[in-house]
Structures are given as C-alpha cells and as structure tokens.
Design a protein around this motif. Structure first.
Motif, PDB file in Angstrom:
ATOM      1  N   LEU A  14       0.839  -1.207   0.000  1.00 52.84           N
ATOM      2  CA  LEU A  14       0.000   0.000   0.000  1.00 52.84           C
ATOM      3  C   LEU A  14       0.872   1.255   0.000  1.00 52.84           C
ATOM      4  CD1 LEU A  14      -2.749  -1.039   2.607  1.00 52.84           C
ATOM      5  CD2 LEU A  14      -2.994  -0.852   0.129  1.00 52.84           C
ATOM      6  N   ASP A  15       0.622   2.163  -0.946  1.00 53.23           N
ATOM      7  CA  ASP A  15       1.400   3.427  -0.958  1.00 53.23           C
ATOM      8  C   ASP A  15       1.203   4.185   0.348  1.00 53.23           C
ATOM      9  OD1 ASP A  15       0.614   4.120  -4.470  1.00 53.23           O
ATOM     10  OD2 ASP A  15       2.022   2.719  -3.503  1.00 53.23           O
ATOM     11  N   TYR A  16       0.018   4.003   0.948  1.00 50.66           N
ATOM     12  CA  TYR A  16      -0.316   4.712   2.186  1.00 50.66           C
ATOM     13  C   TYR A  16      -1.058   3.722   3.084  1.00 50.66           C
ATOM     14  CZ  TYR A  16      -2.377   7.927   5.481  1.00 50.66           C
ATOM     15  OH  TYR A  16      -2.731   8.544   6.639  1.00 50.66           O
ATOM     16  N   PRO A  17      -0.827   3.701   4.397  1.00 55.62           N
ATOM     17  CA  PRO A  17      -1.500   2.714   5.253  1.00 55.62           C
ATOM     18  C   PRO A  17      -2.985   3.036   5.435  1.00 55.62           C
ATOM     19  CG  PRO A  17      -0.187   4.186   6.613  1.00 55.62           C
ATOM     20  CD  PRO A  17       0.084   4.574   5.195  1.00 55.62           C
ATOM     21  N   SER A  18      -3.739   2.841   4.371  1.00 52.20           N
ATOM     22  CA  SER A  18      -5.183   3.133   4.400  1.00 52.20           C
ATOM     23  C   SER A  18      -5.933   2.087   5.222  1.00 52.20           C
ATOM     24  CB  SER A  18      -5.727   3.120   2.961  1.00 52.20           C
ATOM     25  OG  SER A  18      -7.101   2.805   2.941  1.00 52.20           O
ATOM     26  N   VAL A  19      -6.767   2.551   6.172  1.00 50.54           N
ATOM     27  CA  VAL A  19      -7.556   1.637   7.007  1.00 50.54           C
ATOM     28  C   VAL A  19      -8.512   0.834   6.138  1.00 50.54           C
ATOM     29  CG1 VAL A  19      -9.330   1.560   8.817  1.00 50.54           C
ATOM     30  CG2 VAL A  19      -7.377   3.112   9.047  1.00 50.54           C
ATOM     31  N   GLY A  20      -9.296   1.515   5.339  1.00 50.95           N
ATOM     32  CA  GLY A  20     -10.306   0.819   4.537  1.00 50.95           C
ATOM     33  C   GLY A  20      -9.702  -0.104   3.504  1.00 50.95           C
ATOM     34  N   ALA A  21      -8.612   0.336   2.878  1.00 54.30           N
ATOM     35  CA  ALA A  21      -7.987  -0.525   1.864  1.00 54.30           C
ATOM     36  C   ALA A  21      -7.427  -1.786   2.517  1.00 54.30           C
ATOM     37  CB  ALA A  21      -6.879   0.239   1.139  1.00 54.30           C
ATOM     38  N   THR A  22      -6.805  -1.629   3.697  1.00 50.48           N
ATOM     39  CA  THR A  22      -6.275  -2.796   4.420  1.00 50.48           C
ATOM     40  C   THR A  22      -7.406  -3.781   4.734  1.00 50.48           C
ATOM     41  OG1 THR A  22      -4.542  -1.415   5.427  1.00 50.48           O
ATOM     42  CG2 THR A  22      -5.011  -3.527   6.493  1.00 50.48           C
ATOM     43  N   GLU A  23      -8.522  -3.247   5.220  1.00 48.70           N
ATOM     44  CA  GLU A  23      -9.663  -4.108   5.592  1.00 48.70           C
ATOM     45  C   GLU A  23     -10.260  -4.784   4.365  1.00 48.70           C
ATOM     46  OE1 GLU A  23     -11.846  -1.005   7.556  1.00 48.70           O
ATOM     47  OE2 GLU A  23     -11.001  -1.497   9.527  1.00 48.70           O
ATOM     48  N   ASN A  24     -10.373  -4.018   3.268  1.00 50.52           N
ATOM     49  CA  ASN A  24     -10.944  -4.566   2.034  1.00 50.52           C
ATOM     50  C   ASN A  24     -10.115  -5.732   1.533  1.00 50.52           C
ATOM     51  OD1 ASN A  24     -13.020  -4.442   0.200  1.00 50.52           O
ATOM     52  ND2 ASN A  24     -12.526  -2.392  -0.519  1.00 50.52           N
ATOM     53  N   LEU A  25      -8.805  -5.560   1.569  1.00 56.51           N
ATOM     54  CA  LEU A  25      -7.904  -6.583   1.021  1.00 56.51           C
ATOM     55  C   LEU A  25      -7.844  -7.810   1.919  1.00 56.51           C
ATOM     56  CD1 LEU A  25      -5.250  -4.062  -0.272  1.00 56.51           C
ATOM     57  CD2 LEU A  25      -6.722  -5.527  -1.686  1.00 56.51           C
ATOM     58  N   ILE A  26      -7.947  -7.609   3.228  1.00 52.12           N
ATOM     59  CA  ILE A  26      -8.009  -8.767   4.135  1.00 52.12           C
ATOM     60  C   ILE A  26      -9.218  -9.620   3.766  1.00 52.12           C
ATOM     61  CG2 ILE A  26      -8.578  -9.454   6.511  1.00 52.12           C
ATOM     62  CD1 ILE A  26      -6.857  -7.107   7.496  1.00 52.12           C
ATOM     63  N   MET A  27     -10.363  -8.964   3.540  1.00 51.07           N
ATOM     64  CA  MET A  27     -11.597  -9.705   3.228  1.00 51.07           C
ATOM     65  C   MET A  27     -11.527 -10.335   1.837  1.00 51.07           C
ATOM     66  SD  MET A  27     -14.614  -7.434   4.964  1.00 51.07           S
ATOM     67  CE  MET A  27     -13.962  -5.775   4.915  1.00 51.07           C
ATOM     68  N   ALA A  28     -10.915  -9.620   0.885  1.00 56.24           N
ATOM     69  CA  ALA A  28     -10.798 -10.180  -0.471  1.00 56.24           C
ATOM     70  C   ALA A  28      -9.931 -11.435  -0.466  1.00 56.24           C
ATOM     71  CB  ALA A  28     -10.194  -9.128  -1.407  1.00 56.24           C
ATOM     72  N   ALA A  29      -8.921 -11.464   0.426  1.00 61.92           N
ATOM     73  CA  ALA A  29      -7.955 -12.588   0.432  1.00 61.92           C
ATOM     74  C   ALA A  29      -8.432 -13.756   1.295  1.00 61.92           C
ATOM     75  CB  ALA A  29      -6.600 -12.091   0.946  1.00 61.92           C
ATOM     76  N   ALA A  30      -9.395 -13.508   2.169  1.00 64.65           N
ATOM     77  CA  ALA A  30      -9.780 -14.505   3.187  1.00 64.65           C
ATOM     78  C   ALA A  30     -10.212 -15.830   2.566  1.00 64.65           C
ATOM     79  CB  ALA A  30     -10.902 -13.950   4.061  1.00 64.65           C
ATOM     80  N   LEU A  31     -10.951 -15.772   1.431  1.00 63.34           N
ATOM     81  CA  LEU A  31     -11.441 -17.006   0.767  1.00 63.34           C
ATOM     82  C   LEU A  31     -10.784 -17.186  -0.599  1.00 63.34           C
ATOM     83  CD1 LEU A  31     -15.290 -16.745   1.518  1.00 63.34           C
ATOM     84  CD2 LEU A  31     -13.628 -18.252   2.635  1.00 63.34           C
ATOM     85  N   THR A  32      -9.622 -16.560  -0.780  1.00 64.36           N
ATOM     86  CA  THR A  32      -8.946 -16.641  -2.086  1.00 64.36           C
ATOM     87  C   THR A  32      -7.727 -17.535  -1.965  1.00 64.36           C
ATOM     88  OG1 THR A  32      -9.741 -14.459  -2.751  1.00 64.36           O
ATOM     89  CG2 THR A  32      -7.744 -15.265  -3.845  1.00 64.36           C
ATOM     90  N   GLU A  33      -7.639 -18.505  -2.848  1.00 64.71           N
ATOM     91  CA  GLU A  33      -6.567 -19.512  -2.771  1.00 64.71           C
ATOM     92  C   GLU A  33      -5.187 -18.864  -2.793  1.00 64.71           C
ATOM     93  OE1 GLU A  33      -6.779 -22.276  -5.956  1.00 64.71           O
ATOM     94  OE2 GLU A  33      -5.086 -23.506  -5.275  1.00 64.71           O
ATOM     95  N   GLY A  34      -4.292 -19.356  -1.955  1.00 62.36           N
ATOM     96  CA  GLY A  34      -2.928 -18.851  -1.937  1.00 62.36           C
ATOM     97  C   GLY A  34      -2.664 -17.973  -0.725  1.00 62.36           C
TER      98      GLY A  34
ATOM     99  N   ASN B  37       2.933  -2.360   4.376  1.00 63.13           N
ATOM    100  CA  ASN B  37       2.566  -0.979   4.708  1.00 63.13           C
ATOM    101  C   ASN B  37       1.073  -0.910   5.041  1.00 63.13           C
ATOM    102  OD1 ASN B  37       3.098   1.717   5.230  1.00 63.13           O
ATOM    103  ND2 ASN B  37       2.549   2.367   3.161  1.00 63.13           N
ATOM    104  N   ALA B  38       0.606  -1.961   5.736  1.00 62.31           N
ATOM    105  CA  ALA B  38      -0.803  -2.044   6.138  1.00 62.31           C
ATOM    106  C   ALA B  38      -1.078  -1.048   7.267  1.00 62.31           C
ATOM    107  CB  ALA B  38      -1.115  -3.459   6.619  1.00 62.31           C
ATOM    108  N   ALA B  39      -2.332  -0.618   7.377  1.00 60.87           N
ATOM    109  CA  ALA B  39      -2.727   0.212   8.528  1.00 60.87           C
ATOM    110  C   ALA B  39      -2.679  -0.652   9.784  1.00 60.87           C
ATOM    111  CB  ALA B  39      -4.139   0.762   8.313  1.00 60.87           C
ATOM    112  N   LYS B  40      -2.413  -0.017  10.939  1.00 51.77           N
ATOM    113  CA  LYS B  40      -2.219  -0.769  12.195  1.00 51.77           C
ATOM    114  C   LYS B  40      -3.299  -0.476  13.237  1.00 51.77           C
ATOM    115  CE  LYS B  40       2.100   0.878  12.271  1.00 51.77           C
ATOM    116  NZ  LYS B  40       3.518   1.089  12.633  1.00 51.77           N
ATOM    117  N   GLU B  41      -4.393   0.189  12.816  1.00 55.53           N
ATOM    118  CA  GLU B  41      -5.457   0.544  13.759  1.00 55.53           C
ATOM    119  C   GLU B  41      -6.006  -0.690  14.493  1.00 55.53           C
ATOM    120  OE1 GLU B  41      -5.047   4.378  11.722  1.00 55.53           O
ATOM    121  OE2 GLU B  41      -4.663   2.282  11.268  1.00 55.53           O
TER     122      GLU B  41
END
Ligand code: EPZ
Length: 421
Positions: free
Chosen positions: A162-182, A188-192
C-alpha cells in the motif's frame, strides 16, 4: 418524526461527574458486518448499538440476500441465502464503508459491482489504493458510469504494497484474500485496533490471518468459513470523546469498557492539558480541575499517532486553553468544518488549508450552530457542554451515525442536553 430536523439544546457550564461505559466500536463493527457475508451461515455479534451506519450496512447486506434480527443488543445475521453481488447506488452513497463490501463480495462470489461510496464530507475519499490492491490479487476491474465492476474469476493470493496505510484498503484486502486460494501479504498495512479486531473476527470464523496491528499482514486463503459469535472492541473514539468532554467541562469521570492502550496518544495530550488519570486494564478515571493548558501542537497521523477522528473534539478543547495551539490535519482535506461553528461560540481560530491556529479564550458562549459531519458534530456537543448559556445544534443526524443516544450518555454524567424536532 423527521430525524433530519432534530436538534440538540444544550445548557452548558456544568462540570461532569459519574461513570459511563463505552459502546462497541463503529469502525470495528462496520468492516465486521461486511465480513459476515464471507460465511454462508450464521453470525452473532454482541453489544451492537443501533447507530445509523450499522443500519446502512445491514440494508446493504439485506439487498445481497442476507437476513438479520436484533435481540436487545445481540445482532443475529444469516448469510446462507446471500445471492447478489451488486450494491445499489442509493445504498452505497449513504456510507463510506460500502466500499469494503467489495472485498467480501469478491471473496464469496468472485464478482462485484458497487458505485463510488458516500460517507462524511471530510475530503475527496479516493479508493485508488483499494482498487490497486485488488488488481494485485488478479481482480479485473472496469469503472463505468460511476460503477466499479469487478471480475474475480481468476483471483489468487498475491503481494500488495500500500502506498499509504489506508484503514479501509487494508480491511478490504483482508476480506478479499480470506477465501482466495494462496497466500496474500499486505505490506505498509494500517495498524489501527479495528483491523486487529477484523482479523480476530475472521479467524473466529476459521480464517487464517496474522500480523494485524503491524505493517505486514499475511492471509492464507481458506475454502469456507464457519458460524461464530463475536464481541467487537470498545469504540476508542467514543471513549476519547468522553475524556475530552471531561477536560473541557472540568470534573471527574470513570469510563468503563475502555482499552487505554488504544488511546495513549490522546492520554498524553490530555496530560499536557493538565488532566490527571488513574488507568487500569478495563477502565480509566480522569480528573480535570483547572482551565486546560494549551497542547501547543497536535498533528493527526496513522495509528498509533493522534487519531484524525478526535481532531475536532480536541479542537473544541483548545478553544478555551490558556495559550495558542496549532492543529495539523494530515489525513483529510476538509476536516475543519466545525471551526466556523466554534467561532460563532466565541472561539478564536484561523484556518489555512490543513492547519488551524487556535488562540484560547476564557470561555465559549452558547449559540445556534450546525453539525457538518460526525466528529465535528461531537465537537459542538463538547463546546455546548462547556459554554456559558444555551447552544442549539442543528443537523444532528450526522452525530447519530456514530453516537447512539448521545444526549442520554452525557446527561448521565451531569450534562443538560435535550433532543427536540
Ligand atoms: C477510516 O476511513 C475510518 N472509517 C475513518 O473514520 C477514519 O477517519 C479513517 O479510517 C482514518 O483513521 C471507517 O473505518 C468506516 P483511510 P477510511 O483509507 O478507511 C487516503 C469516522 O469519523 N486514501 O485510512 O476512509 C485518504 O484520502 C470516520 O468514524 C487514498 O488516498 O480512511 C485519506 O487521506 C471518518 N486512497 C487517508 O488515505 C485510498 O484508496 C486515510 O484514509 C484510500 C485512502
């Protein structure tokens, strides 16, 4: 009753005393609600307050085919029959967090369609980091007629920086990856703390996520998730609002269901303002016996820096400090809309772009003011509680998005607030 015409009438000038418990965190609950669709089953969330933003998210989940019921403050969600992957425009524009439905819908359905999100008018609120990260997971994205159309047929784990530790982008990507193979790694994730809460919720459903709270989060995609019961963390911004309320009004209060480690940045600033604390693992006592000392400089930064969501309440406090304070708002472009309203109450504030210079005055005077956004509205409540005379706050629908029964909460501490329509 037209909720948009409600007002708060505040008679100020009284110190605050008593004890109050903090509600669960709006900014933890919203991504957790989005993540509930990852499980084709049932989720039970405890201690959930019926704030407007929670209803907005539940309306979106209902449109996708989920059902829910509230029993006291327990929210029962069933996503077994979720079938749609398209969020209607009228719902998406109501709330910023509609954008992080993208990740969870893609994870479950491998397709998603959502319009550009709404939310508080505090800045441009771009979503480029969200989309760039999804492309790193091999999502094909088209942007047409104000809609974002995603094809996740060939999604796979990948490395995202992430170019910037965006809270929403970090959360979105966690959810996108949760059921994605691999394996997916977000650098540079947000740490909130709300991100750690999202990790813990998805792991409670059987997810395999680690590293939340640090700059690198690793997600091992799983095939399915399971039913779970979960209690989100306390709302550090509501807790911080109560701390600042005591500082601006004077008095002594105890705040329970409060995790001090989530707000060391604010506690340090309030110590500079002359407040005294007794801190335990589950509650905090604050006592403020004098006119606030100036905090000199406050700069909003990603966690664990000073939270942007407490910039407006802190600005209100500095208006009656014994000196001059400079506040720099690094996170959002137009997050000083509460300043003209505070000036109506006698504050001495000069705003230049992302900087506000506040020269403390001896006291504020009650006036009629307008809430322009959620946290700016909260700042006006604090100013009204401290001011001499009566303050009328219009457009309090902004405040109800994140503070449930706000007048009852402050009246339980000795405030004098009436809601009228
Ligand atoms: C979350 O918003 C919170 N909202 C906000 O709380 C909070 O102020 C913010 O994080 C910062 O802590 C929720 O959790 C629902 P960001 P979000 O993405 O995710 C830039 C409240 O009052 N950016 O961390 O939108 C953006 O412009 C609300 O409860 C990009 O440039 O915040 C901003 O300058 C208000 N591109 C900065 O990052 C992107 O793709 C922080 O935004 C995304 C963000």
């Amino acid at each position: 009753m037209d909720k948009n015409n409600e007002k708060l009438i505040i008679t100020g000038g009284k110190p605050l005393y008593g004890e109050i418990a903090v509600d669960t965190s709006k900014n933890a609950v919203l991504p957790i609600l989005a993540a509930s669709i990852l499980n084709s089953g049932k989720t039970v969330l405890h201690n959930i307050m019926p704030i407007t933003d929670a209803y907005n998210m539940l309306n979106i989940l209902s449109t996708l085919g989920c059902t829910y019921k509230w029993e006291n403050n327990d929210l029962h969600i069933n996503c077994v029959n979720a079938h749609s992957w398209e969020i209607p425009q009228d719902l998406a524009k109501e709330i910023r967090s509609s954008i992080f439905m993208l990740g969870s819908i893609l994870s479950r359905f491998r397709a998603a369609k959502v319009s550009y999100p709404g939310g508080c008018d505090i800045g441009i609120r771009p979503i480029d980091l969200h989309l760039k990260g999804l492309k790193d997971l091999n999502v094909k994205i088209k942007e047409e007629h104000g809609f974002i159309i995603c094809d996740g047929t060939n999604m796979k784990g990948g490395n995202v920086h992430l170019d910037y530790p965006s809270v929403g982008a970090t959360e979105n990507l966690i959810m996108a990856a949760a059921l994605t193979e691999g394996i997916t790694e977000i650098r540079n994730a947000a740490k909130e703390p709300e991100i750690t809460d999202l990790q813990n919720f998805i792991n409670c459903m059987g997810g395999k996520i680690s590293g939340a709270g640090t700059s690198t989060i690793t997600i091992q995609g799983v095939e399915t998730l399971k039913d779970c019961e979960y209690t989100p963390i306390p709302d550090r911004i509501i807790g911080g609002t109560y701390l600042i309320a005591c500082a601006i009004c004077g008095g002594k209060i105890r705040i329970t269901n409060f995790l001090s480690e989530h707000l060391y940045s604010l506690i340090a600033k309030l110590r500079e303002s002359g407040c005294e604390f007794n801190i335990t693992p589950t509650y905090i006592d604050i006592e403020c016996k004098q006119r606030p000392l100036t905090a000199q400089i406050i700069e909003t930064l990603p966690y664990p820096g000073f939270p942007t969501d407490l910039q407006a309440p802190m600005t209100a406090l500095q208006t009656i400090s014994d000196g001059t304070c400079m506040i720099i708002e690094n996170m959002f472009e137009t997050r000083f809309k509460h300043c003209p309203e505070l000036i109506k109450m006698g504050a001495n504030i000069t705003v230049r772009d992302r900087m506000a210079i506040i020269r403390g005055v001896s006291h504020l005077q009650g006036a009629e003011v307008n809430a322009m956004d959620l946290r700016g509205g909260a700042a006006l409540i604090l100013a009204g509680l401290a001011a001499k005379g009566t303050t009328v706050i219009n457009n309090i629908n902004h405040i109800d998005r994140g503070y449930f029964n706000v007048e009852e909460k402050f009246n339980s501490l000795g405030g004098d607030i009436q809601r009228i329509s």
